[in-house]
Design a protein around this motif. Structure first.
Motif, PDB file in Angstrom:
ATOM      1  N   PRO A 199      20.394   3.775 -15.951  1.00 35.24           N
ATOM      2  CA  PRO A 199      20.016   2.413 -16.343  1.00 35.24           C
ATOM      3  C   PRO A 199      20.831   1.288 -15.719  1.00 35.24           C
ATOM      4  CG  PRO A 199      21.371   3.401 -18.043  1.00 35.24           C
ATOM      5  CD  PRO A 199      21.198   4.455 -16.977  1.00 35.24           C
ATOM      6  N   CYS A 216      13.462   4.024 -20.268  1.00 37.40           N
ATOM      7  CA  CYS A 216      14.797   3.902 -19.679  1.00 37.40           C
ATOM      8  C   CYS A 216      15.044   2.411 -19.470  1.00 37.40           C
ATOM      9  CB  CYS A 216      14.865   4.658 -18.368  1.00 37.40           C
ATOM     10  SG  CYS A 216      16.469   4.596 -17.525  1.00 37.40           S
ATOM     11  N   ASP A 217      15.873   1.818 -20.305  1.00 36.52           N
ATOM     12  CA  ASP A 217      16.134   0.381 -20.267  1.00 36.52           C
ATOM     13  C   ASP A 217      17.086   0.056 -19.134  1.00 36.52           C
ATOM     14  OD1 ASP A 217      14.514  -0.298 -22.486  1.00 36.52           O
ATOM     15  OD2 ASP A 217      16.091   0.376 -23.856  1.00 36.52           O
ATOM     16  N   ASP A 238      19.059  -2.341 -16.565  1.00 38.54           N
ATOM     17  CA  ASP A 238      19.604  -3.697 -16.496  1.00 38.54           C
ATOM     18  C   ASP A 238      19.078  -4.443 -15.266  1.00 38.54           C
ATOM     19  OD1 ASP A 238      20.968  -3.168 -18.751  1.00 38.54           O
ATOM     20  OD2 ASP A 238      22.949  -2.979 -17.796  1.00 38.54           O
TER      21      ASP A 238
END
Length: 262
Positions: A62, A259-260, A262
């Protein structure tokens, strides 16, 4: 005179036979030690490795970091003379260096490297011999990619089912034993020297690595999500994923999870 003519004809016939045998001998010498058809490697793992069934799961990377990767240790008895890698990945980035698969040995930090360059196109490297391709990685979608090499230098890639034949690299040199693999980071030394600018950010799944087998069959079965005909040649099997560790922000999540990034 007649007798001399008969002797001359016999000598010519003998010389012709010797020439044929010499040509056959040269052909054997040239091909016998560089055969591209190899027996299955005797594979195993070293270190503390567990095997995980990753069906319906994926790897999540991530964040930009220099410590997020999946580590795999491979132990095979003889240098590899054939490798076929297949995997699926998703990333939003189109203009960023990203390492999908980095395999290092004590002799070569880039023993087998599949990499997305800053221009969004793939590079492929075996034993420090590199190919910079015109194959662009599409961002914002799941992609299926395969790359293969053999000791005769033959290299091929497939992206989303399309095949690309590449130039010959690392001819006559096998890939040494006790390899370290890092998924999501490039190794610039044996197991280390990671660079945050080369990290992968996104999701990866269905990672397979074969040490022998007919490449076109392996790739075709992978693309069609069929069971491999070469079960005895797995070096990495997503259904029995033999990773040593998950490091940094890397994690295993279900296919239905987000799936976070950034």
């Amino acid at each position: 005179m007649c007798r001399s003519w008969v002797i001359l004809k016999a000598l010519v016939a003998v010389l012709g036979l010797l020439c044929v045998l010499l040509v056959i001998g040269i052909a054997v010498l040239l091909t016998g030690n560089t055969s591209c058809s190899t027996p299955p490697p005797q594979n195993g793992a070293y270190g503390n490795q567990d095997y995980h069934d990753m069906q319906n799961k994926k790897l999540c990377f991530p964040k930009h970091s220099d410590d997020s990767f999946v580590k795999i240790l491979l132990d095979y008895k003889e240098p590899l003379t054939h490798l076929t890698l297949c995997m699926r990945y998703f990333t939003q980035f189109s203009r960023k260096e990203q390492s999908l698969f980095s395999m290092a040995t004590r002799s070569y930090s880039n023993a087998f490297l599949l990499f997305i360059e800053r221009n969004g196109k793939f590079s492929f490297e075996v034993n420090h011999d590199s190919i910079w391709t015109n194959i662009a990685s599409p961002p914002g979608q799941w992609n299926s990619v395969c790359a293969s090499w053999n000791v005769c230098g033959t290299t091929e890639m497939w992206l989303n089912g399309k095949k690309f034949s590449l130039q010959r690299i690392s001819t006559g040199r096998g890939i040494d034993t006790q390899a370290i693999i890092k998924i999501g980071q490039e190794q610039d030394s044996y197991g280390g020297s990671l660079d945050i600018t080369q990290c992968f950010v996104g999701e990866i799944s269905d990672v397979y690595l074969w040490g022998h087998g007919k490449t076109t069959t392996l790739v075709s079965q992978f693309l069609q999500t069929q069971r491999s005909s070469f079960d005895d040649s797995f070096l990495i099997n997503w259904r029995a994923f033999n990773y040593t560790s998950l490091s940094g922000h890397a994690s295993v999540i279900s296919n239905s999870s987000v799936c976070d990034v950034d």
